[in-house]
Write an enzyme that holds these catalytic residues in place. Structure first.
Site, PDB file in Angstrom:
ATOM      1  N   HIS A 217      92.125  66.108   0.516  1.00 36.60           N
ATOM      2  CA  HIS A 217      92.675  67.281  -0.143  1.00 36.60           C
ATOM      3  C   HIS A 217      93.599  68.089   0.764  1.00 36.60           C
ATOM      4  O   HIS A 217      94.263  69.003   0.315  1.00 36.60           O
ATOM      5  CB  HIS A 217      91.539  68.129  -0.733  1.00 36.60           C
ATOM      6  CG  HIS A 217      91.017  67.533  -2.006  1.00 36.60           C
ATOM      7  ND1 HIS A 217      90.488  68.263  -3.031  1.00 36.60           N
ATOM      8  CD2 HIS A 217      90.961  66.238  -2.425  1.00 36.60           C
ATOM      9  CE1 HIS A 217      90.124  67.459  -4.017  1.00 36.60           C
ATOM     10  NE2 HIS A 217      90.396  66.226  -3.663  1.00 36.60           N
ATOM     11  N   SER A 221      96.942  62.943  -2.196  1.00 34.46           N
ATOM     12  CA  SER A 221      96.818  61.509  -2.418  1.00 34.46           C
ATOM     13  C   SER A 221      98.140  60.806  -2.191  1.00 34.46           C
ATOM     14  O   SER A 221      99.216  61.365  -2.429  1.00 34.46           O
ATOM     15  CB  SER A 221      96.358  61.248  -3.853  1.00 34.46           C
ATOM     16  OG  SER A 221      95.056  61.721  -4.037  1.00 34.46           O
ATOM     17  N   LYS A 245      91.161  59.805 -17.039  1.00 37.92           N
ATOM     18  CA  LYS A 245      91.519  58.426 -16.647  1.00 37.92           C
ATOM     19  C   LYS A 245      90.399  57.787 -15.811  1.00 37.92           C
ATOM     20  O   LYS A 245      90.076  56.612 -15.985  1.00 37.92           O
ATOM     21  CB  LYS A 245      92.834  58.433 -15.868  1.00 37.92           C
ATOM     22  CG  LYS A 245      93.393  57.038 -15.668  1.00 37.92           C
ATOM     23  CD  LYS A 245      94.852  57.077 -15.242  1.00 37.92           C
ATOM     24  CE  LYS A 245      95.366  55.655 -15.008  1.00 37.92           C
ATOM     25  NZ  LYS A 245      96.795  55.611 -14.725  1.00 37.92           N
ATOM     26  N   ASP A 246      89.802  58.586 -14.920  1.00 37.96           N
ATOM     27  CA  ASP A 246      88.669  58.070 -14.149  1.00 37.96           C
ATOM     28  C   ASP A 246      87.501  57.723 -15.068  1.00 37.96           C
ATOM     29  O   ASP A 246      86.758  56.780 -14.811  1.00 37.96           O
ATOM     30  CB  ASP A 246      88.208  59.103 -13.106  1.00 37.96           C
ATOM     31  CG  ASP A 246      89.131  59.119 -11.878  1.00 37.96           C
ATOM     32  OD1 ASP A 246      89.941  58.186 -11.740  1.00 37.96           O
ATOM     33  OD2 ASP A 246      89.034  60.062 -11.070  1.00 37.96           O
ATOM     34  N   GLU A 289      73.721  38.245   2.194  1.00 38.49           N
ATOM     35  CA  GLU A 289      74.247  38.637   0.895  1.00 38.49           C
ATOM     36  C   GLU A 289      75.747  38.385   0.851  1.00 38.49           C
ATOM     37  O   GLU A 289      76.413  38.376   1.883  1.00 38.49           O
ATOM     38  CB  GLU A 289      73.975  40.128   0.670  1.00 38.49           C
ATOM     39  CG  GLU A 289      72.511  40.446   0.568  1.00 38.49           C
ATOM     40  CD  GLU A 289      71.940  39.984  -0.755  1.00 38.49           C
ATOM     41  OE1 GLU A 289      71.801  40.772  -1.679  1.00 38.49           O
ATOM     42  OE2 GLU A 289      71.642  38.770  -0.864  1.00 38.49           O
TER      43      GLU A 289
END
Ligand code: HEM
Lengths: 427, 251
Positions: A217, A221, A245-246, A289
């Protein structure tokens, strides 16, 4: 407005009373409500939010598992069966947590790929990126220790193989391994400390994620064009545009996760972990894994143990210095004709390493492992700096809102952005 | 379809542990009622499998994570469960004099094991430990198909192969030499429900029961799963529509 109080704009009198003393509401509004966000994100920008949600779900399911789990070498395995059979919806909680670890890695690996492809690690986001790598390391430690807790055969032997790696350290190696074990082999003390740490580390991850987001922040971005935000016309308020959108991505993600939980919960696991740990019986194959396989492959591709361990750690370490290895001033691969091929090739390389990690190191597998390991390091240490020097980037658009480019040397008028830059992907 | 693709992808990624199985024959496959997203246990088959377990397998194999009350999941009534449990005697703790007591089993007790401990089991079996059966399907690659095959895999050894004393040749067992004598044959049991007890039928039924003991929650898991997926598909559509609306004014 009394002195010492924050000037709140919240309307509701009760919330306002709180906000003037502790301006959380104003902060959330600023950081997640009106926060100016580039308008051209594609769906790759969903994955940070997905990782955050996954982390919260992992912590919630983990806390409920811990209420019914017993960290004792004699009881751990049966306490897990108790969760599966007797605890109400215990099977659901366990399957969500178990598959959640895999989902977390899928999401974070894609998140990292996004950063690699769009150059999110470059100035001014270097520290943000490094905090991300710290998160990755913490996640790996957490997942490794979590996998030991059910105390099945693979838990036990996986823990034995991985902790033994530290014995490669010259001189003090053996002492370190015994210190990790709390004894002379993996046993009850090991299980106890792994449980304690497996509970602790996720909260450290929360802390680092917080710093990661604070750093985000400050710089703001990155975006698919990799160019800086020039003004308000380039951004949209985070809410409602990116919250909604997320949410779309989140629904699809939860759908995939649920498909695993309800219809193939054990697909990504190993059958022999349904056999209680037995220190006297080594399994035919000790396989980590899936999310560790590429690193395991790097480890095994080096004939020398010390070097193998060193390279394995270096494969993550190199990510820390990536911001300084990349010499190109252009962020997004969209404008980097050569690097945009190399980054997907790196993904292919990691899949090849994953294949190698899952198979007996014989013949072709060994060769593939060596080539893929070499490629991995060449990519970061040689190709990335060199390509940065030699590549001629495509002309960059002028701004996000006006994806209009000037031909670099012609001095001519603007040409429509669609001709060079791809159309916006935010539909 | 999406599930298939995911499964295929995941398979590519999953450790291919089975690769080392010492040239055991490819498994027989049966049709399982519990397969697929709508799959549920065939209760009649599971009950027949329970009959085989109680009359044959339980002589050697323990079933430590199953309680008698868990038999409700394959359709036994509370009265039947009580009767099954009461047929065994279990330790009842100490009495006022500090002596060990015994009492009839209760539905909350776990299945009574044939041997007091692993050492005793090994001693009785010539050194081989019959594994606990509560998680046997979960613990073997191939799951129910492996059990189904193993039960039918006893054949004469190929010419020249020596079978050690106390061992039997089984073409599905990794390494082939298994210490378990063939537990099932045609008519090894007389089914309470009159089903014809062929070897294949018995193998199928016991594999169904053992799948139940490994995954007692499967029926609930599938039915809840279908509802959760439907809900999430609905939410995806709604959210996507909302997203289109919110973004309609940008561009
Ligand atoms: C627990 C794991 C993680 C969580 C919860 C998390 C969370 C987030 C969130 C919420 C964002 C903002 C949304 C977005 O841009 O997608 C973000 C951005 C970012 N993350 Fe992460 N992250 C995690 C791991 C990582 C890792 C392992 C890396 C890199 C090695 C990384 C690198 C970045 C970068 C560079 C950004 C800025 C992206 C941009 O705007 O281009 N993150 N992270």
């Amino acid at each position: 407005m009394a002195a010492g109080l924050f000037k709140s704009e919240v309307k509701n009198p009760v919330l306002r009373w709180v906000d003037t003393r502790l301006p959380l509401i104003t902060m959330m509004q600023k950081e997640y409500g009106s926060f100016p966000t580039p308008r051209n994100f594609n769906y790759f920008w969903n994955f940070g939010a997905l990782a955050t949600v996954t982390l919260m779900i992992m912590i919630m399911t983990g806390v409920f598992l811990a209420m019914n789990y017993t960290p004792n070498a004699n009881m751990a395995f049966s306490s897990v069966q108790h969760i599966m059979r007797d605890v109400n919806y215990g099977w659901l909680i366990r399957y969500v947590h178990m598959n959640g670890a895999s989902m977390f890695f899928i999401v974070v690996y894609i998140h990292i790929f996004r950063g690699l492809y769009y150059g999110s690690y470059k100035f001014p986001r270097e520290l943000l990126w490094m905090l991300g790598v710290v998160i990755l390391l913490l996640m790996m430690a957490t997942a490794f220790m979590g996998y030991v807790l059910p105390w099945g055969q693979m838990s036990f032997w996986g823990a034995t193989v991985i902790t033994n790696l530290f014995s490669a350290i010259p001189v003090v190696g053996q002492s370190i391994v015994q210190w990790l074990w709390g004894g002379f082999s993996v046993g009850n003390p090991t299980l106890n400390r792994f449980f304690s740490l497996h509970y602790l580390l996720p909260f450290l991850i929360v802390g680092v994620v917080f710093l990661h987001v604070v750093a985000l922040h400050i710089t703001g971005s990155n975006n698919p064009l990799g160019i800086d935000v020039k003004g308000p016309q380039d951004t949209l308020p985070f809410h409602p545009y990116y919250t909604v959108k997320d949410s779309v991505g989140l629904c699809v993600f939860l759908l995939i996760w649920a498909a695993f939980v309800f219809f193939m919960p054990n697909l990504l696991g190993d059958t022999i972990n349904s056999i209680p740990a037995n220190p006297l019986q080594t399994p035919a194959d000790v396989v980590p894994e899936w999310y560790f396989l590429p690193f395991y492959a790097i480890l095994r591709s080096v004939p020398n143990k010390v070097l193998g361990v060193a390279l394995m750690f270096a494969s993550i370490g190199v990510l820390f210095v990536l911001p300084w290895l990349d010499t190109s001033p252009v962020r997004s691969c969209r404008f980097r004709p050569i690097y945009r091929i190399l980054v997907p090739l790196l993904v292919v390389d990691l899949f090849a390493l994953g294949y190698v990690g899952a198979h007996h190191p014989q013949g072709f597998v060994v060769l593939l492992g060596r080539v893929a390991t070499a490629w991995y390091f060449l990519h970061f240490l040689v190709f990335t700096p060199l390509v940065g020097w030699f590549e001629t980037p495509l002309p960059l658009p002028e701004s996000i809102a006006k994806p209009i480019v000037r031909k670099p040397h012609s001095g001519g008028g603007p040409i429509p952005g669609g001709a060079v830059a791809k159309p916006m992907e935010n539909a | 379809m999406r599930l298939r693709v995911l499964a295929a992808l995941a398979f590519l990624m999953a450790p291919l542990g089975g690769a080392n199985a010492q040239e055991a024959a490819p498994l027989l496959h049966s049709h399982w009622s519990f397969d697929g997203i709508f799959g549920t246990y065939d209760k009649a088959s599971a009950q027949r499998g329970f009959q085989i377990y109680s009359q044959i397998c339980s002589a050697c194999h323990s079933m430590n994570y199953m309680a008698y009350r868990n038999l409700a999941g394959i359709g036994l009534s509370p009265a039947q469960i009580k009767a099954v449990a009461a047929a065994v005697t279990v330790p009842g703790g100490l009495d006022d004099q500090g002596k060990e007591t015994e009492r009839p089993g209760r539905p909350s007790d776990t299945f009574k094991a044939p041997f007091p401990n692993d050492k005793a089991a090994e001693a009785a079996m010539g050194g081989a430990l019959p594994p606990d059966q509560s998680l046997l399907v979960a613990a073997r690659d191939g799951g129910p198909n492996y059990i189904y095959s193993l039960m039918q895999g006893y054949v004469d050894p190929p010419a020249g192969v020596q079978v050690p004393v106390g061992h039997y040749y089984n073409k599905y067992f990794p390494g082939h030499m298994i210490a378990m004598p063939p537990p099932l044959t045609d008519n090894a049991v007389t089914y309470a429900d009159g089903t014809k007890a062929t070897l294949a039928q018995e193998a199928h039924d016991v594999a169904t029961f053992l799948t139940y003991t490994s995954y007692p929650q499967l029926d609930e898991q599938h039915s809840l799963g279908v509802r959760v997926l439907l809900f999430l598909i609905f939410m995806t559509i709604v959210t996507y529509i909302a997203k289109r609306r919110v973004w309609a004014d940008v561009h």
